[in-house]
Design an enzyme around this catalytic site. Structure first.
Site, short mmCIF file in Angstrom:
data_model
loop_
_atom_site.label_atom_id
_atom_site.label_comp_id
_atom_site.label_asym_id
_atom_site.label_seq_id
_atom_site.Cartn_x
_atom_site.Cartn_y
_atom_site.Cartn_z
N ASN A 7 -36.68 16.31 33.29
CA ASN A 7 -36.52 14.86 33.35
C ASN A 7 -36.31 14.37 31.91
O ASN A 7 -37.25 14.32 31.13
CB ASN A 7 -37.77 14.23 33.98
CG ASN A 7 -37.71 12.71 34.03
OD1 ASN A 7 -36.75 12.10 33.58
ND2 ASN A 7 -38.75 12.11 34.57
N ASP A 148 -32.32 9.16 41.55
CA ASP A 148 -33.32 8.13 41.89
C ASP A 148 -32.80 7.15 42.93
O ASP A 148 -33.57 6.55 43.67
CB ASP A 148 -33.64 7.30 40.63
CG ASP A 148 -34.82 7.85 39.87
OD1 ASP A 148 -35.08 9.05 40.01
OD2 ASP A 148 -35.48 7.09 39.14
N GLY A 210 -46.65 1.00 39.43
CA GLY A 210 -47.00 1.54 38.12
C GLY A 210 -46.59 0.52 37.08
O GLY A 210 -46.57 -0.67 37.35
N ASN A 211 -46.22 0.99 35.89
CA ASN A 211 -45.73 0.06 34.88
C ASN A 211 -44.40 -0.52 35.35
O ASN A 211 -44.08 -1.68 35.15
CB ASN A 211 -45.58 0.77 33.54
CG ASN A 211 -45.57 -0.22 32.39
OD1 ASN A 211 -45.95 -1.38 32.55
ND2 ASN A 211 -45.11 0.20 31.24
N GLU A 384 -42.82 13.59 42.23
CA GLU A 384 -41.35 13.59 42.13
C GLU A 384 -40.82 14.96 41.71
O GLU A 384 -39.77 15.39 42.17
CB GLU A 384 -40.90 12.50 41.16
CG GLU A 384 -41.19 11.10 41.69
CD GLU A 384 -41.03 10.01 40.65
OE1 GLU A 384 -39.90 9.56 40.46
OE2 GLU A 384 -42.04 9.61 40.03
#
Length: 397
Positions: A7, A148, A210-211, A384
């Site tokens: 990633n 994604d 999350g953020n 993920e």
């Protein structure tokens, strides 16, 4: 079969080597400050303390070369040679309309990913650098791209078209794409497995909090709607992102503050969200602490965040025609006992009944609903990397 998952960010890189025989993470690591002074790798072999590798890394190719060397190192390595790695799975942020599932990487796919740079100018170039570096260093190893955006490609047109002149969609592909798709897919599949319900009518709302946060409405394993849009700025209130707002606010502020389009974009992406409201932090843990200490703006930020999540849950329940399971995942979804409780409070009319005792868990797969709850409230840790590895294995088998 061992799968390497990569990633790539613009100056960082996360990796995991997973033995798919028993879905065992042999090693995981984080490369930081690529192309910047003080670059380093934090390399963590299963059952051992993390090793810090501090070396100059001018680019992604050098970073990946050092990662591969660490994987075969006699002290902290986990394989004898690169031949033991069956394939590499790459996270790619944006696949546009072309990619609705994971694919084996070839020249045509690479060209397609490059065409999506316009849609993800911060992410896709970094993903491409990671892929190209891997191909140069592991030319014989099959590579897979996992997008994604792919999971959300099943949305009907009425949920992805914006009410703008249609020519903008035709010319520039401006539409809702959604993000966090790999996470939404992983936890929705896990919910189906946990509740032993894989019917075409199984209705799930997944909350990746999350953020960066997004929700997805899923029916029979297919995404019907999601809260992020053309970019990850739309939807929920986030750490530093505004989420939904009146578009006319933008020219109004730009005129008052004499801001350029780039400066306005920076305000919306980097200075807004719970950070903008609270003035405390973009980290929800800091805001929760400040709120407990009596900081009213911190409390307001949490109220606004939870209220927005609740609105989306109710809206998605209407779209799905009911809901069987409500899933919480990611940093806040998995770990914030208080925010889960706050979000569920007021959703009783939908059949959501959270059990306060069962809810007192962090990062563990849990059914936190009361026995009488019509809707199952599940806490599911996302993974993920495992989802990327599974897709990669399926394509190279």
């Amino acid at each position: 079969m061992k799968i390497l998952v990569i990633n790539c960010g613009s100056s960082s890189l996360k990796y995991q080597l997973i033995d798919m025989t028993n879905e065992d993470v042999l090693v995981k690591g984080l490369v930081e400050r690529i192309g910047i002074e003080g670059s380093r790798i934090k390399h963590e072999k299963k059952g051992m303390d993390a090793v810090l590798i501090e070396e100059k890394m001018n680019d992604h190719k050098r970073a990946i070369q050092l990662v591969l060397e660490a994987l075969i190192d006699k002290n902290h390595g986990v394989v004898k040679s690169m031949d033991e790695i069956t394939a590499v799975g790459h996270r790619v942020v944006h696949g546009g309309e072309e990619f609705n599932k994971s694919v084996l990487l070839d020249d045509r796919v690479m060209a397609g990913i490059k065409e999506c740079i316009d849609l993800a100018p911060l992410h896709n170039p970094a993903n491409i650098m990671g892929i190209e570096a891997c191909k140069a260093l592991m030319p014989k190893t099959p590579m897979v791209a996992v997008f994604d955006t792919a999971f959300h490609q099943t949305m009907p047109a009425e949920n992805y078209i914006y009410a703008l002149p249609y020519e903008y969609y035709e010319k520039y592909k401006i539409r809702r794409y959604g993000f966090h798709g790999t996470s939404h897919r992983f936890v929705s599949e896990k919910a189906s497995e946990t509740l032993k319900n894989n019917s075409a009518d199984f209705k799930v709302i997944t909350c990746h909090l999350g953020n960066g946060s997004s929700l997805a409405a899923i029916k029979g394993g297919k995404c019907v709607d999601t809260s992020m849009g053309l970019t990850p700025l739309e939807g929920l209130v986030m750490g530093t992102r505004s989420g939904d707002l009146d578009p006319a606010i933008l020219p109004f502020i730009m005129n008052k503050e004499k801001l350029s389009a780039d400066e306005m974009s920076n305000v919306l992406n980097k200075k807004s969200g719970v950070f903008g409201i609270s003035g405390v932090s973009s980290d929800f843990r800091d805001i929760e602490t400040a709120a407990k200490e009596g900081n009213k703006r911190a409390q307001l930020a949490l109220d606004v965040f939870c209220n927005r999540v609740r609105k989306y849950i109710a809206s998605y329940a209407a779209q799905l025609g009911g809901v069987d399971a409500l899933v919480f995942t990611a940093g806040i979804g998995e770990n914030s006992i208080e925010l889960r409780e706050k979000i569920c409070h007021g959703l009783e009319f939908l059949g959501v009944e959270l059990d306060s005792e069962k809810n007192k868990v962090r990062g563990k797969l849990t059914d936190a609903s009361k026995a009488s709850s019509k809707v199952k409230v599940l806490i599911i840790p996302t993974n993920e990397e495992l989802m990327i590895a599974k897709d990669t294995m399926a394509l190279v088998k």
